[in-house]
Design a protein around this motif. Sequence first.
Motif, PDB file in Angstrom:
ATOM      1  N   UNK A  40       0.744  -1.251   0.296  1.00 40.63           N
ATOM      2  CA  UNK A  40       0.435   0.262  -0.401  1.00 40.63           C
ATOM      3  C   UNK A  40       0.529   1.229  -0.184  1.00 40.63           C
ATOM      4  N   UNK A  41      -0.057   2.329  -0.250  1.00 34.76           N
ATOM      5  CA  UNK A  41       1.441   3.590  -0.768  1.00 34.76           C
ATOM      6  C   UNK A  41       0.234   4.654  -0.468  1.00 34.76           C
ATOM      7  N   UNK A  42       0.639   5.870  -0.386  1.00 33.85           N
ATOM      8  CA  UNK A  42      -0.409   6.885   0.109  1.00 33.85           C
ATOM      9  C   UNK A  42      -0.942   7.833  -0.803  1.00 33.85           C
ATOM     10  N   UNK A  43      -0.211   7.358  -1.729  1.00 36.33           N
ATOM     11  CA  UNK A  43      -0.276   8.284  -2.947  1.00 36.33           C
ATOM     12  C   UNK A  43      -0.300   7.409  -4.203  1.00 36.33           C
ATOM     13  N   UNK A  44      -1.012   7.527  -5.463  1.00 37.76           N
ATOM     14  CA  UNK A  44      -0.953   7.307  -6.196  1.00 37.76           C
ATOM     15  C   UNK A  44       0.743   6.968  -7.246  1.00 37.76           C
ATOM     16  N   UNK A  45       0.812   8.716  -6.512  1.00 38.27           N
ATOM     17  CA  UNK A  45       1.985   8.992  -7.524  1.00 38.27           C
ATOM     18  C   UNK A  45       3.376   8.272  -6.428  1.00 38.27           C
ATOM     19  N   UNK A  46       2.893   8.452  -5.362  1.00 38.75           N
ATOM     20  CA  UNK A  46       3.612   7.178  -4.193  1.00 38.75           C
ATOM     21  C   UNK A  46       4.516   5.815  -5.638  1.00 38.75           C
ATOM     22  N   UNK A  47       3.021   5.359  -5.403  1.00 40.47           N
ATOM     23  CA  UNK A  47       3.159   3.833  -6.078  1.00 40.47           C
ATOM     24  C   UNK A  47       4.081   3.825  -7.308  1.00 40.47           C
ATOM     25  N   UNK A  48       3.611   4.833  -8.271  1.00 39.20           N
ATOM     26  CA  UNK A  48       4.063   5.111  -9.429  1.00 39.20           C
ATOM     27  C   UNK A  48       5.707   5.201  -9.468  1.00 39.20           C
ATOM     28  N   UNK A  49       6.334   6.263  -8.408  1.00 37.55           N
ATOM     29  CA  UNK A  49       7.372   6.333  -8.579  1.00 37.55           C
ATOM     30  C   UNK A  49       8.474   5.013  -7.527  1.00 37.55           C
ATOM     31  N   UNK A  50       7.721   4.484  -7.079  1.00 38.90           N
ATOM     32  CA  UNK A  50       8.165   3.758  -6.164  1.00 38.90           C
ATOM     33  C   UNK A  50       8.435   2.590  -7.612  1.00 38.90           C
ATOM     34  N   UNK A  51       7.445   2.219  -8.740  1.00 37.43           N
ATOM     35  CA  UNK A  51       7.160   1.263  -9.916  1.00 37.43           C
ATOM     36  C   UNK A  51       8.507   1.289 -10.326  1.00 37.43           C
ATOM     37  N   UNK A  52       8.823   3.037 -10.666  1.00 36.15           N
ATOM     38  CA  UNK A  52       9.727   3.531 -11.637  1.00 36.15           C
ATOM     39  C   UNK A  52      11.093   2.938 -11.071  1.00 36.15           C
ATOM     40  N   UNK A  53      11.522   3.320  -9.389  1.00 36.58           N
ATOM     41  CA  UNK A  53      12.647   2.953  -9.132  1.00 36.58           C
ATOM     42  C   UNK A  53      13.075   1.903  -8.900  1.00 36.58           C
ATOM     43  N   UNK A  54      11.940   0.639  -8.867  1.00 36.89           N
ATOM     44  CA  UNK A  54      12.468  -0.680  -9.041  1.00 36.89           C
ATOM     45  C   UNK A  54      12.323  -1.281 -10.242  1.00 36.89           C
ATOM     46  N   UNK A  55      11.776  -0.808 -11.362  1.00 34.72           N
ATOM     47  CA  UNK A  55      12.363  -0.705 -12.990  1.00 34.72           C
ATOM     48  C   UNK A  55      13.801  -0.426 -13.098  1.00 34.72           C
ATOM     49  N   UNK A  56      13.943   0.010 -13.047  1.00 29.28           N
ATOM     50  CA  UNK A  56      15.646   1.034 -12.698  1.00 29.28           C
ATOM     51  C   UNK A  56      16.581   0.405 -12.420  1.00 29.28           C
ATOM     52  N   UNK A  57      16.194  -0.434 -11.179  1.00 26.92           N
ATOM     53  CA  UNK A  57      17.148  -2.061 -10.839  1.00 26.92           C
ATOM     54  C   UNK A  57      17.034  -3.347 -11.264  1.00 26.92           C
ATOM     55  N   UNK A  58      16.265  -3.448 -12.331  1.00 30.18           N
ATOM     56  CA  UNK A  58      15.560  -4.667 -12.570  1.00 30.18           C
ATOM     57  C   UNK A  58      14.522  -4.719 -11.987  1.00 30.18           C
ATOM     58  N   UNK A  59      14.043  -4.135 -11.958  1.00 25.97           N
ATOM     59  CA  UNK A  59      12.476  -4.983 -11.886  1.00 25.97           C
ATOM     60  C   UNK A  59      11.506  -5.334 -10.129  1.00 25.97           C
ATOM     61  N   UNK A  60      10.802  -5.140  -9.503  1.00 25.77           N
ATOM     62  CA  UNK A  60      10.742  -5.783  -8.480  1.00 25.77           C
ATOM     63  C   UNK A  60      10.347  -7.969  -8.425  1.00 25.77           C
ATOM     64  N   UNK A  61      10.700  -7.463  -7.411  1.00 26.99           N
ATOM     65  CA  UNK A  61      10.444  -9.056  -7.096  1.00 26.99           C
ATOM     66  C   UNK A  61       9.914  -9.857  -7.785  1.00 26.99           C
ATOM     67  N   UNK A  62       9.760 -10.985  -8.519  1.00 29.69           N
ATOM     68  CA  UNK A  62       8.556 -11.495  -9.239  1.00 29.69           C
ATOM     69  C   UNK A  62       7.482 -12.546  -8.311  1.00 29.69           C
ATOM     70  N   UNK A  63       6.845 -12.565  -7.686  1.00 30.23           N
ATOM     71  CA  UNK A  63       5.976 -13.299  -7.908  1.00 30.23           C
ATOM     72  C   UNK A  63       5.868 -14.472  -8.770  1.00 30.23           C
ATOM     73  N   UNK A  64       5.946 -15.477  -7.724  1.00 32.83           N
ATOM     74  CA  UNK A  64       5.785 -17.213  -8.356  1.00 32.83           C
ATOM     75  C   UNK A  64       4.609 -17.668  -7.599  1.00 32.83           C
ATOM     76  N   UNK A  65       4.094 -17.844  -9.021  1.00 34.69           N
ATOM     77  CA  UNK A  65       2.769 -18.550  -8.545  1.00 34.69           C
ATOM     78  C   UNK A  65       2.631 -20.228  -9.238  1.00 34.69           C
ATOM     79  N   UNK A  66       1.906 -20.789  -7.958  1.00 29.33           N
ATOM     80  CA  UNK A  66       2.579 -22.405  -8.246  1.00 29.33           C
ATOM     81  C   UNK A  66       1.420 -23.084  -9.607  1.00 29.33           C
ATOM     82  N   UNK A  67       1.870 -23.314  -9.944  1.00 23.94           N
ATOM     83  CA  UNK A  67       1.267 -24.433 -11.458  1.00 23.94           C
ATOM     84  C   UNK A  67      -0.402 -25.212 -10.363  1.00 23.94           C
TER      85      UNK A  67
END
Length: 88
Positions: free
Chosen positions: A61-88
């Motif tokens: 959760x983030x306080x604002x949409x802008x905070x979320x976008x900022x964090x996603x951009x930061x994550x993408x700059x370092x290779x992306x957020x950690x993957x979420x693994x969904x079992x088959x």
Amino acid sequence: MVEEQEPGGAVHLTQPEMADLLGVHPSRVSRAMSLLVNRGLVVRPNGGKGRSYALNPTVAGYETEEDFVREMRRQLAVGGPPPILVPE
């Protein structure tokens, strides 16, 4: 964890504190946390050192949409957020 998180997903609870909040044995929390970490829904900041956890930035959760976008951009700059693994 969702209710206890800070904006951005940091959760400052130990496993025994989580067990107390949930009214379960600490071993159940330990098994659940291992599963959540292995699947990528929960991450261990600082390389797993210390007793802190964080929700994966894509589900935190983030306080604002802008905070979320900022964090996603930061994550993408370092290779992306950690993957979420969904079992088959």
